[in-house]
Design an enzyme around this catalytic site. Structure first.
Site: not given
Length: 606
Positions: A289, A330, A492, A497, A501
């Site tokens: 991700d 996502s 995953e 991710d 962020h």
């Protein structure tokens, strides 16, 4: 008065910036008087040295570089001394973390005499043995002879400008040593400085430091690359015309640089069936991700130039746009993989009107596939949920969780047990055996397996998640292998991710390396189990990450961030095993589903 009010407003706005943690760099605000709001901008940016040019004209100390630019209202008193006194009176300065470097443009002795007379009016804020945290003035430009330095007040120091450094200099009155950068190098701050020139600079810095004095270079390049180079050389006051930008960059530099002595070995694939036209029995889809090319590159450089991903030969690029937005989230990204349809952001396996779309576990059940999902996220997270739920809003966790008992999954592993607290009985009634220990997974004879790794969110690698992802992937693949049926497994790695962020280099790199170790195990599984097609990709990139600098020998990278959100950058896709070359090229994310389903239909029947 207008400028003073404007300055106060700017400084009050920037005041939180002044509460800097202890930092190991200092900025010199070059030609500060040329800014829109002299003094206040440099003060707000945390500059430790503030430069002002003065011209003695008719007994007044005018702030200007040359006589032609003099404006009667711009004086040393109005632009600097009075604002500094105001900041002290307002409680914004309790101890001086900066000095004024006054560059005298007129005759040395008369100008300095005027400076001493003018500044004496502000005696209460000036440095002295009784006030060691007071304001220091460092006189540069036209200066008295060195033997006269001791004749001036204790708050007056001098800028020494020569390569000749001897013990008999009046070091007690020398506040800084400054030289033109051009005496050492012609580097313009782009690319890298010539090593021999860098060595000369470092030798001079060391020589100055041997006398316990700070050093500054003027006429120096003024860029991020230059600031970092000076920082690495140990330059005490980094010369800049962009103090706010330099402060922002250097204050986050340590957070944006990552290296580690811990490197994992990579597995060398056999390539026995890679790219061959042969039956596809098992399909493993691995999703990093937020994992873009820069993130993968960072992991590669930190790991000594090697990754399991980098061993693979067949790769392409994916366009990630959602149905309703250039930049996907996502939910829409994973829905494209799970259903072959682009949908709106926030939607989980429903079309743009909210109608449910069949996902891969549901479709593959008709072809006698077992299916499973593994995530380092909560199981109600957008990516895993897209493979079992059908809902238009990714944040409706209770509704999303309600789909799990009736899903076509045969295995689920992830965090977020709290979201399923009132559904555990229904999950078990659907045939799922709930594991209490992940170590029991590989040898389980249960028909269906579920495992909650945490009641809420799983920890990151930095906070101790350990080998959860590798153990889950290896255990799940062994569990499915024992059933002697084809299987689909989605794995995953969710927190690459999170690092994007948060603009956290360490989070990104540690999560990428964990993901890559898991990739290595799945490549080995594919080699030991011919007919396994492994696909590795990302739902989107996060952070707008680039790699401005690094050090291959040290395994060090510096990441720069252009966003704290998802971006529309193409993401890579890798494939290994039979028909892996089908995944080469540049194409839309929903085409991954079409390629997978096409291979299922080619080799399996309902």
């Amino acid at each position: 008065m207008k400028n003073l009010k404007k300055g106060l407003l700017v400084c009050l706005f920037l005041f939180p910036v002044l509460l800097f943690a202890q930092q190991d760099f200092k900025l010199h605000s070059h030609n500060d008087y040329l800014r829109n709001v002299p003094f206040w901008e440099a003060f707000g940016a945390g500059a430790a040295s503030i430069e002002v040019d003065v011209i003695l004209q008719n007994g007044n100390l005018m702030v200007a570089h040359e006589a032609e630019t003099i404006k009667p209202e711009l004086t040393l008193r109005s632009l600097y001394l009075e604002p500094i006194q105001k900041a002290v009176d307002l409680g914004m300065i309790n101890a001086f973390g900066f000095h004024l470097l006054i560059d005298s443009k007129t005759e040395a002795y008369s100008t300095l005499e005027a400076i001493v007379k003018e500044v004496a009016d502000f005696e209460g804020i000036l440095f002295s043995p009784q006030n060691p945290k007071g304001l220091k003035l460092i006189v540069s430009g036209n200066r008295p002879k060195a033997e006269d330095y001791s004749k001036y007040p204790e708050w007056v120091f001098f800028d020494y400008q020569s390569k000749t450094l001897t013990a008999d200099l009046p070091w007690k009155k020398i506040g800084i040593v400054s030289l033109s950068f051009r005496q050492f190098s012609v580097w313009n701050g782009k690319g890298r400085i010539v090593e021999s020139e860098k060595l000369q600079l470092e030798e001079f810095v060391a020589a100055v430091h041997s006398f316990q004095k700070p050093v500054r270079f003027w006429a120096a390049p003024d860029s991020k690359s230059a600031w970092k180079a000076f920082y690495d050389m140990g330059v005490d006051f980094i010369n800049t015309d962009q103090p706010a930008m330099a402060q922002s960059y250097l204050s986050t530099l340590s957070r944006n640089i990552f290296s580690t002595d811990s490197r994992h070995e990579v597995y060398q694939p056999t390539f026995a069936t890679d790219g061959k036209v042969a039956p596809v029995k098992n399909i493993i889809l691995m999703i990093g991700d937020g994992n873009g090319l820069a993130q993968i590159s960072a992991g590669l450089f930190v790991n000594g130039g090697k990754l399991n991903l980098a061993q693979l030969k067949n790769l392409g690029l994916i366009k990630t746009q959602a149905a309703d937005d250039f930049t996907t989230d996502s939910a829409a990204g994973a829905t494209a993989f799970a259903t072959g349809k682009k949908t709106n952001n926030r939607a989980l396996s429903v079309d743009t009107s909210g109608k449910p779309l069949s996902n891969l576990p549901e479709i593959l059940a008709e072809y006698n596939f077992n299916s499973g999902i593994i995530t380092t996220d909560q199981l109600t997270g957008a990516t895993p949920a897209s493979f079992y739920a059908h809902h238009s809003e990714r944040d409706d966790l209770d509704q999303i969780a309600s789909y799990l008992p009736n899903s076509k999954l045969d295995l689920f592993i992830g965090g977020g047990r709290n979201s399923f607290a009132d559904k555990i009985d229904a999950i078990q009634a659907s045939g799922f055996e709930m594991l209490g220990n992940l170590d029991d997974l590989a040898l389980s004879k249960a028909d269906r397996i579920g495992y909650f790794s945490s009641i809420g969110s799983n920890p990151s690698m930095e906070k101790g998640r350990g080998d959860f992802l590798i153990k889950s992937a290896m255990g799940a693949s062994a569990f499915f292998k024992s059933k002697n049926q084809p299987f689909f497994l989605m794995i995953e790695s969710a927190m690459i991710d999170s690092g994007g962020h948060a603009n956290s280099t360490s989070t990104i790199v540690t999560e990428v390396l964990d993901f890559d170790r898991t990739v290595g195990e799945m490549v080995q599984f594919a080699d030991k189990n011919p007919g396994t097609l492994l696909i590795i990709t990302a739902d989107h990139e996060t952070g707008g990450v680039s790699i401005p600098q690094g050090n291959r020998e040290k395994g060090e990278v510096e990441l720069a961030f252009h966003s704290d959100d998802h971006t529309g950058i193409l993401v890579p896709i890798f494939a290994y095993g039979p028909h892996s070359d089908d995944f080469m090229g540049i194409y839309e994310n929903n085409e991954v589903f079409e390629k997978v389903l096409g291979l299922v239909k080619k080799y399996h029947s309902k």
